[in-house]
Design an enzyme around this catalytic site. Structure first.
Site, PDB file in Angstrom:
ATOM      1  N   LEU A 156       0.861  -1.191   0.000  1.00  0.00           N
ATOM      2  CA  LEU A 156       0.000   0.000   0.000  1.00  0.00           C
ATOM      3  C   LEU A 156       0.899   1.244   0.000  1.00  0.00           C
ATOM      4  CD1 LEU A 156      -3.155   0.541   0.179  1.00  0.00           C
ATOM      5  CD2 LEU A 156      -2.696   1.246   2.531  1.00  0.00           C
ATOM      6  N   GLY A 157       1.584   1.437  -1.133  1.00  0.00           N
ATOM      7  CA  GLY A 157       2.413   2.631  -1.320  1.00  0.00           C
ATOM      8  C   GLY A 157       1.662   3.614  -2.192  1.00  0.00           C
ATOM      9  N   ARG A 158       2.395   4.318  -3.015  1.00  0.00           N
ATOM     10  CA  ARG A 158       1.763   5.336  -3.862  1.00  0.00           C
ATOM     11  C   ARG A 158       0.771   4.694  -4.823  1.00  0.00           C
ATOM     12  NH1 ARG A 158       7.322   6.251  -3.663  1.00  0.00           N
ATOM     13  NH2 ARG A 158       7.957   8.209  -2.735  1.00  0.00           N
ATOM     14  N   ILE A 159       1.225   3.631  -5.511  1.00  0.00           N
ATOM     15  CA  ILE A 159       0.347   2.965  -6.473  1.00  0.00           C
ATOM     16  C   ILE A 159      -0.748   2.190  -5.738  1.00  0.00           C
ATOM     17  CG2 ILE A 159       0.280   1.117  -8.208  1.00  0.00           C
ATOM     18  CD1 ILE A 159       3.122   2.091  -9.087  1.00  0.00           C
ATOM     19  N   ARG A 179       5.540  -3.767   5.224  1.00  0.00           N
ATOM     20  CA  ARG A 179       6.378  -4.100   6.385  1.00  0.00           C
ATOM     21  C   ARG A 179       5.958  -3.292   7.606  1.00  0.00           C
ATOM     22  NH1 ARG A 179      11.689  -3.427   2.892  1.00  0.00           N
ATOM     23  NH2 ARG A 179      10.312  -1.743   2.209  1.00  0.00           N
ATOM     24  N   GLY A 235       3.072  -5.099  -9.930  1.00  0.00           N
ATOM     25  CA  GLY A 235       4.354  -4.702  -9.328  1.00  0.00           C
ATOM     26  C   GLY A 235       5.524  -5.225 -10.135  1.00  0.00           C
ATOM     27  N   ARG A 236       6.017  -6.380  -9.749  1.00  0.00           N
ATOM     28  CA  ARG A 236       7.122  -7.019 -10.460  1.00  0.00           C
ATOM     29  C   ARG A 236       6.851  -8.522 -10.591  1.00  0.00           C
ATOM     30  NH1 ARG A 236       8.470  -3.114 -12.559  1.00  0.00           N
ATOM     31  NH2 ARG A 236      10.418  -1.966 -12.466  1.00  0.00           N
ATOM     32  N   ASP A 260       0.203  -8.008 -15.364  1.00  0.00           N
ATOM     33  CA  ASP A 260       0.865  -7.078 -16.295  1.00  0.00           C
ATOM     34  C   ASP A 260       2.362  -7.321 -16.314  1.00  0.00           C
ATOM     35  OD1 ASP A 260       0.952  -4.750 -18.041  1.00  0.00           O
ATOM     36  OD2 ASP A 260       1.866  -3.679 -16.366  1.00  0.00           O
ATOM     37  N   GLU A 265      10.415 -11.343 -18.495  1.00  0.00           N
ATOM     38  CA  GLU A 265       9.947 -10.530 -19.631  1.00  0.00           C
ATOM     39  C   GLU A 265      11.067 -10.321 -20.650  1.00  0.00           C
ATOM     40  OE1 GLU A 265       8.444  -6.920 -17.891  1.00  0.00           O
ATOM     41  OE2 GLU A 265       7.095  -8.018 -16.570  1.00  0.00           O
ATOM     42  N   HIS A 283       3.203  -5.764 -19.875  1.00  0.00           N
ATOM     43  CA  HIS A 283       3.834  -4.726 -19.034  1.00  0.00           C
ATOM     44  C   HIS A 283       3.549  -3.323 -19.597  1.00  0.00           C
ATOM     45  CE1 HIS A 283       7.324  -3.985 -16.004  1.00  0.00           C
ATOM     46  NE2 HIS A 283       6.441  -3.000 -15.969  1.00  0.00           N
ATOM     47  N   VAL A 284       2.261  -3.005 -19.681  1.00  0.00           N
ATOM     48  CA  VAL A 284       1.853  -1.719 -20.268  1.00  0.00           C
ATOM     49  C   VAL A 284       1.144  -0.810 -19.253  1.00  0.00           C
ATOM     50  CG1 VAL A 284       1.679  -2.560 -22.640  1.00  0.00           C
ATOM     51  CG2 VAL A 284      -0.309  -2.772 -21.128  1.00  0.00           C
TER      52      VAL A 284
HETATM   53  O1  A2R Z   1       7.118  -2.205   3.470  1.00  0.00           O
HETATM   54  P1  A2R Z   1       6.923  -0.721   3.506  1.00  0.00           P
HETATM   55  O2  A2R Z   1       6.296  -0.244   4.774  1.00  0.00           O
HETATM   56  O3  A2R Z   1       8.152   0.017   3.070  1.00  0.00           O
HETATM   57  O4  A2R Z   1       5.808  -0.430   2.361  1.00  0.00           O
HETATM   58  C1  A2R Z   1       6.108  -0.552   0.959  1.00  0.00           C
HETATM   59  C2  A2R Z   1       5.703  -1.913   0.395  1.00  0.00           C
HETATM   60  N1  A2R Z   1       6.776  -2.903   0.481  1.00  0.00           N
HETATM   61  C3  A2R Z   1       6.656  -4.084   1.075  1.00  0.00           C
HETATM   62  N2  A2R Z   1       5.632  -4.664   1.702  1.00  0.00           N
HETATM   63  C4  A2R Z   1       5.829  -5.896   2.225  1.00  0.00           C
HETATM   64  N3  A2R Z   1       7.009  -6.560   2.142  1.00  0.00           N
HETATM   65  C5  A2R Z   1       8.070  -6.012   1.530  1.00  0.00           C
HETATM   66  N4  A2R Z   1       9.221  -6.672   1.466  1.00  0.00           N
HETATM   67  C6  A2R Z   1       7.916  -4.720   0.952  1.00  0.00           C
HETATM   68  N5  A2R Z   1       8.726  -3.888   0.269  1.00  0.00           N
HETATM   69  C7  A2R Z   1       8.018  -2.782  -0.002  1.00  0.00           C
HETATM   70  O5  A2R Z   1       5.441  -1.666  -0.987  1.00  0.00           O
HETATM   71  C8  A2R Z   1       5.198   0.390   0.179  1.00  0.00           C
HETATM   72  O6  A2R Z   1       3.958   0.527   0.789  1.00  0.00           O
HETATM   73  C9  A2R Z   1       4.998  -0.315  -1.143  1.00  0.00           C
HETATM   74  C10 A2R Z   1       5.776   0.331  -2.271  1.00  0.00           C
HETATM   75  O7  A2R Z   1       5.276   1.619  -2.414  1.00  0.00           O
HETATM   76  P2  A2R Z   1       6.112   2.806  -3.054  1.00  0.00           P
HETATM   77  O8  A2R Z   1       7.498   2.774  -2.547  1.00  0.00           O
HETATM   78  O9  A2R Z   1       5.314   4.040  -2.884  1.00  0.00           O
HETATM   79  O10 A2R Z   1       6.217   2.401  -4.576  1.00  0.00           O
HETATM   80  P3  A2R Z   1       5.151   2.653  -5.735  1.00  0.00           P
HETATM   81  O11 A2R Z   1       5.450   3.923  -6.407  1.00  0.00           O
HETATM   82  O12 A2R Z   1       3.783   2.421  -5.229  1.00  0.00           O
HETATM   83  O13 A2R Z   1       5.567   1.474  -6.721  1.00  0.00           O
HETATM   84  C11 A2R Z   1       5.497   0.100  -6.325  1.00  0.00           C
HETATM   85  C12 A2R Z   1       6.100  -0.820  -7.378  1.00  0.00           C
HETATM   86  C13 A2R Z   1       7.412  -0.335  -7.982  1.00  0.00           C
HETATM   87  O14 A2R Z   1       8.519  -0.576  -7.177  1.00  0.00           O
HETATM   88  C14 A2R Z   1       7.501  -1.118  -9.268  1.00  0.00           C
HETATM   89  O15 A2R Z   1       8.062  -2.376  -9.033  1.00  0.00           O
HETATM   90  C15 A2R Z   1       6.045  -1.282  -9.643  1.00  0.00           C
HETATM   91  O16 A2R Z   1       5.260  -0.940  -8.486  1.00  0.00           O
HETATM   92  O17 A2R Z   1       5.744  -0.430 -10.690  1.00  0.00           O
END
Ligand code: A2R
Length: 329
Positions: A156-159, A179, A235-236, A260, A265, A283-284
């Site tokens: 639950l990040g930006r996306i 986390r 995501g990935r 996606d 890929e 992946h679009v």
């Molecule tokens: O874990 P936190 O509290 O840092 O929250 C991040 C969460 N996250 C994880 N959750 C559980 N286990 C993990 N090992 C883990 N690593 C990261 O994913 C945070 O809520 C979310 C990522 O959000 P943002 O950093 O805002 O990234 P955004 O812009 O939403 O993009 C997410 C992904 C990219 O990294 C590309 O791989 C794809 O979507 O386009």
């Protein structure tokens, strides 16, 4: 105004990259272009001038090591699992990505994948185009529906938040696992991915790649999601054990999936593509002219800000060596 050539910082643009990056840098930077696997063979005099790199989510670690004056890696896109950010940070190199500017496009795509996985509209469209409405009569009822679903967002990040806002408006209940719990949101937090999958029937992955998430969506998580389960990934691909996913989609462990992103890929497993209960896209999610132009502008803005004011606009947390991120809001 054009900066005199001698005063222009040299930026290595790793090709192929969106043309707006090069166009946006021209006049203020000395631009050196090379493919990632060839850049290391540039003349030493050129390598020793390079102070910035613009790349699309990845850079060979060995290339970082042959750029003695490197200060910043400005990556095009939000995922940066192809950059050894720890190594960059050790070298004192800041790494930037392009968050926020593509949230809404990716969230739109996640919703489309979910609806298509649940209702099979792509299949219905193909059926209509084949002329089968007149020959076969009404299209069969969809066994799945969005109604009454309980959605779990892994990441639950930006996306993830942009996806949650949309699905809330669809009348669905939302839980999540990160986390750490997110302050100020009313969605229910689950302490692990497994617990999240067990608590919901619809799991949406929006987490970064990398060792912490590698293969985390495995047979156990999918079994916990259950027979009505739908799994969506924007995501990935590396976060999924695809062999387990194919098995679970084939034997009814879960009902459907919408993907996606894939592990290798552009190669996608033939047994995954052959399944009737999976919606797939190449992946679009963020692949619109508008979003890509915004991403390119942010790459250029990070390089400008760095070389004008020694600050990065959107550094990634692991390589925020400047410790002076400023808000882009
Ligand atoms: O874990 P936190 O509290 O840092 O929250 C991040 C969460 N996250 C994880 N959750 C559980 N286990 C993990 N090992 C883990 N690593 C990261 O994913 C945070 O809520 C979310 C990522 O959000 P943002 O950093 O805002 O990234 P955004 O812009 O939403 O993009 C997410 C992904 C990219 O990294 C590309 O791989 C794809 O979507 O386009």
């Amino acid at each position: 105004m054009e900066t005199p050539l001698s005063a222009q910082p040299a930026v290595l643009v790793l090709t192929p990259l969106h043309p707006d990056v090069k166009n946006g840098l021209s006049g203020r930077f000395e631009i050196v272009e090379a493919a990632p696997n060839m850049a290391g063979t540039l003349p030493p005099a050129v390598l020793s001038r390079i102070r910035g790199v613009a790349c699309a989510g990845s850079i060979p670690r060995s290339l970082i090591d042959v750029l003695p004056r490197l200060e910043i890696i400005a990556s095009f896109g939000v995922g940066y699992d192809g950059i050894d950010v720890g190594h960059a940070a050790e070298r004192g190199v800041v790494v930037t990505n392009t968050p926020d500017v593509l949230n809404e496009e990716v969230a739109d795509t996640a919703v489309w994948l979910l609806i298509d996985a649940a209702r099979g509209f792509s299949k219905a469209q193909g059926w209509l185009r084949q002329g089968r409405w007149t020959s076969d009569g009404p299209y069969p009822l969809s066994p799945c529906s969005l109604r009454g679903r309980s959605v779990g967002i892994w990441g639950l990040g930006r996306i993830g938040l942009a996806i949650a806002r949309r699905l809330e408006a669809f009348g669905l209940t939302i839980s999540y696992h990160n986390r750490r719990p997110v302050a100020g949101v009313a969605y229910r937090y689950q302490p692990s991915l497994q617990a999240l999958a067990a608590a919901v029937d619809t799991l949406i992955a929006a987490v970064p790649g990398g060792s912490a998430t590698d293969g985390a969506i495995d047979g156990g998580v999918l079994a916990a999601l259950g027979r009505a389960g739908i799994f969506i990934n924007v995501g990935r691909g590396s976060t999924v054990d695809e062999q387990a996913l194919v098995r679970c989609l084939s034997d009814g462990t879960i009902a459907a999936a919408g993907l996606d992103v894939f592990a290798s890929e552009p190669n996608v497993r033939a047994d995954l593509l052959a399944l009737g209960n999976v919606a797939v896209l190449p992946h679009v999610a963020a692949a619109t002219v508008k979003a890509r132009a915004a991403v390119a502008r942010l790459v250029v803005a990070n390089l400008d800000e760095w070389f004008l004011h020694a600050r990065a606009l959107t550094p990634v947390p692991e390589a925020d060596v400047s410790k002076s991120a400023i808000s882009t809001a």
